[in-house]
Design an enzyme around this catalytic site. Structure first.
Site, mmCIF file in Angstrom:
data_model
loop_
_atom_site.group_PDB
_atom_site.id
_atom_site.type_symbol
_atom_site.label_atom_id
_atom_site.label_comp_id
_atom_site.label_asym_id
_atom_site.label_seq_id
_atom_site.Cartn_x
_atom_site.Cartn_y
_atom_site.Cartn_z
ATOM 1 N N HIS A 136 0.352 -0.941 0.057
ATOM 2 C CA HIS A 136 -0.283 -0.356 -0.115
ATOM 3 C C HIS A 136 0.851 1.419 0.271
ATOM 4 O O HIS A 136 1.616 1.034 0.723
ATOM 5 C CB HIS A 136 -1.076 -0.717 1.394
ATOM 6 C CG HIS A 136 -2.137 1.044 1.424
ATOM 7 N ND1 HIS A 136 -1.986 2.516 2.076
ATOM 8 C CD2 HIS A 136 -3.113 0.869 1.188
ATOM 9 C CE1 HIS A 136 -3.074 2.695 1.656
ATOM 10 N NE2 HIS A 136 -3.968 2.260 2.116
ATOM 11 N N ASP A 213 3.471 -4.748 7.966
ATOM 12 C CA ASP A 213 2.031 -4.323 7.664
ATOM 13 C C ASP A 213 1.029 -4.543 7.436
ATOM 14 O O ASP A 213 0.542 -5.359 6.988
ATOM 15 C CB ASP A 213 2.412 -2.765 6.342
ATOM 16 C CG ASP A 213 0.791 -2.606 6.069
ATOM 17 O OD1 ASP A 213 -0.168 -2.458 7.108
ATOM 18 O OD2 ASP A 213 0.801 -1.827 4.982
ATOM 19 N N GLN A 216 -4.579 -5.434 6.674
ATOM 20 C CA GLN A 216 -5.540 -6.077 6.092
ATOM 21 C C GLN A 216 -5.182 -7.723 6.672
ATOM 22 O O GLN A 216 -5.618 -8.268 5.956
ATOM 23 C CB GLN A 216 -5.584 -6.510 4.679
ATOM 24 C CG GLN A 216 -5.372 -4.734 3.912
ATOM 25 C CD GLN A 216 -6.727 -4.451 3.933
ATOM 26 O OE1 GLN A 216 -7.791 -5.527 4.206
ATOM 27 N NE2 GLN A 216 -7.390 -3.243 3.702
ATOM 28 N N LYS A 239 -10.230 -1.377 10.651
ATOM 29 C CA LYS A 239 -10.679 -1.611 9.829
ATOM 30 C C LYS A 239 -10.978 -3.519 10.322
ATOM 31 O O LYS A 239 -10.614 -4.854 10.036
ATOM 32 C CB LYS A 239 -9.496 -2.957 8.826
ATOM 33 C CG LYS A 239 -9.040 -1.281 8.004
ATOM 34 C CD LYS A 239 -8.234 -2.242 7.180
ATOM 35 C CE LYS A 239 -6.784 -0.651 6.156
ATOM 36 N NZ LYS A 239 -8.147 -0.062 5.270
ATOM 37 N N CYS A 377 -5.568 2.750 -3.221
ATOM 38 C CA CYS A 377 -4.027 3.199 -3.015
ATOM 39 C C CYS A 377 -2.639 2.337 -3.319
ATOM 40 O O CYS A 377 -1.749 1.963 -2.165
ATOM 41 C CB CYS A 377 -3.968 3.440 -1.159
ATOM 42 S SG CYS A 377 -5.018 4.785 -1.017
HETATM 43 N N1 PMP Z 1 -1.644 -0.634 4.343
HETATM 44 C C1 PMP Z 1 -2.357 -0.957 4.236
HETATM 45 C C2 PMP Z 1 -2.299 -2.744 3.644
HETATM 46 C C3 PMP Z 1 -3.920 -1.142 3.806
HETATM 47 O O1 PMP Z 1 -4.579 -1.711 3.722
HETATM 48 C C4 PMP Z 1 -4.239 0.489 4.855
HETATM 49 C C5 PMP Z 1 -5.210 0.625 4.521
HETATM 50 N N2 PMP Z 1 -5.623 1.006 2.812
HETATM 51 C C6 PMP Z 1 -3.006 0.919 5.161
HETATM 52 C C7 PMP Z 1 -2.142 0.464 5.018
HETATM 53 C C8 PMP Z 1 -3.277 2.725 5.575
HETATM 54 O O2 PMP Z 1 -4.814 2.566 6.098
HETATM 55 P P1 PMP Z 1 -4.894 4.006 7.085
HETATM 56 O O3 PMP Z 1 -5.445 4.669 6.535
HETATM 57 O O4 PMP Z 1 -5.709 2.643 8.355
HETATM 58 O O5 PMP Z 1 -3.912 4.295 7.925
#
Ligand code: PMP
Length: 420
Positions: A136, A213, A216, A239, A377
């Site tokens: 991401h 990270d 997910q 999430k 993203c």
């Molecule tokens: N890493 C991953 C794999 C994600 O899916 C997301 C959220 N889509 C993020 C980071 C960022 O998370 P947040 O917007 O809650 O900071």
């Protein structure tokens, strides 16, 4: 054995199980126009059960005050509840100590904390940072900013056509300049579950720390940071059926202690003079200012809620749902699933021949079906597959096979509207 496990082991009763938990989510009763909501955008944000909503209301109506700063009744209660939430998170991921859990505003904030706290202190010119093609943007951009500032180099682990990391290529990227690895546990765009345990072990054999990270992963898989042996693990509450604006950074105590603070201000200090400030101990060294207290307590309630169901039960049910939906979507001519790893969470990214994903999303919305469309993203993944965007259906434990069927019917309707 939990009641949930018993239900899962019986044949053909997962629907009973799901309906029992589904009723906990008031938002799932909504209609979009005259269609029942089919919420399949859980990878972006999952929904909140009444249990968590009630906890937030109880906090705001009977427990709210600022924490760590007073001896009065409400402040003591709020401080206690906030620290209890930290302990819940500690147990949820099996961290050795509560002080290894830092509250952040989310995954993005947690990765930026490590970039500033660890990266800016320990990464130097010519050092190399390994990322993967599945990241991401939140786990790419901070490291690029660091690389630019320090003159460090980013190396990227490639993926195959199924959307799986090429682990042998990962191993080849290591050399005497490698100083850090940052990789996702699960890809948000494709759902691939990465073999992080082996990848962490490989990095550690070369003395390289690893950030995972887990944005997910944490709602789909049981996480044990001690078994994984990762140096850092990050995720967001929104999430995991919790509030927005809160997440955690887990870090091994010795790593966190060696790091420099990210943000300066109240609570993160031990003493301040105009000549010199000394910093507080972990976790407070990294929690400057008034934190989102209500959100942290709500996060703790979400952890209670999920733990009560059991992450293993959730994983089993969602896998069933994934298999069911994947089989049926793959049979629709002109629909292509992007990301076919044998190890996936319940995320289905797809393209439809001759129809732009945004149009797919708009038409599905008219059927009451919420999916996400775009690059998620994760633009490098889209570039890898040579597509601008996908439509992504992401399931949670409260989704049903009927909802998977509604998605499939919705896709058929989109085809009819566009291609007739
Ligand atoms: N890493 C991953 C794999 C994600 O899916 C997301 C959220 N889509 C993020 C980071 C960022 O998370 P947040 O917007 O809650 O900071």
């Amino acid at each position: 054995m939990r009641a949930a496990d018993i239900i899962f082991q019986a044949d053909n009763v997962s629907a009973t199980f799901i309906h029992q938990f589904r009723a906990d989510f008031p938002i799932l009763n909504l209609k979009i126009g005259d269609k029942p909501l089919v919420y399949l955008d859980n990878a972006a944000s999952s929904q909140m059960p009444q249990f968590v909503i009630d906890r937030l209301v109880r906090y705001q109506t009977t427990q709210h005050a600022n924490i760590h700063r007073a001896v009065h009744y409400l402040s003591e209660i709020a401080t206690h509840e906030y620290e209890m939430a930290r302990q819940k998170l500690q147990h949820f991921i099996n961290a050795g100590e509560a002080r290894e859990v830092i509250f952040t505003s989310g995954t993005t904030d947690a990765i930026n904390l490590v970039m500033h706290g660890y990266g800016r202190k320990f990464i130097q010119k010519g050092n190399e940072i390994i990322l993967t093609h599945l990241e991401h943007h939140a786990n790419i951009v901070p490291w690029q900013m660091l690389a630019e500032e320090k003159g460090a180099i980013i190396r990227v682990v490639p993926i195959n056509d199924a959307g799986e990391l090429l682990v042998e290529e990962y191993e080849k990227l290591f050399n005497e300049n490698t100083r850090f690895v940052a990789l996702s546990h699960v890809s948000n765009a494709l759902g691939t579950i990465n073999p992080i345990k082996e990848m962490i072990a490989f990095a550690h054999q070369r003395g390289v720390p690893v950030l995972i990270d887990g944005a997910q992963a944490a709602v789909h898989l049981a996480i044990d940071v001690q078994a994984l042996d990762c140096d850092f693990y990050v995720f967001s509450a929104h999430k995991l059926c919790g509030p927005t604006g809160i997440g955690i950074l887990y870090g091994k105590a010795h790593q966190l202690e060696a790091m420099q603070p990210f943000k300066g201000g109240g609570d993160m200090i031990s003493s301040v003079t105009f000549e010199k400030t000394t910093y507080n101990e972990i976790p407070y060294k990294f929690e400057a200012g008034t934190p989102p207290i209500a959100a942290a307590i709500g996060f703790g309630a979400a952890i209670d809620y999920l733990s009560n169901i059991g992450l293993d039960s959730i994983a089993r049910y969602e896998h069933e749902l994934l298999t069911y939906a994947t089989e049926r979507i793959s049979m629709i001519p002109g629909v292509k699933i992007i990301g076919n790893s044998s190890s996936k969470v319940a995320v289905i990214s797809f393209t439809m021949e001759g129809i732009h994903p945004h149009d797919v999303g708009t038409l599905l919305n008219q059927e009451g079906i919420a999916v996400r469309t775009g690059h998620h993203c994760a633009q490098p993944i889209m570039q890898r597959f040579n597509i601008p965007a996908t439509s992504r259906a992401s399931f949670a434990f409260y989704n049903t096979k009927d909802e998977a069927d509604a998605l499939i019917e919705g896709i058929q309707t989109v085809k009819k509207v566009f291609l007739s």
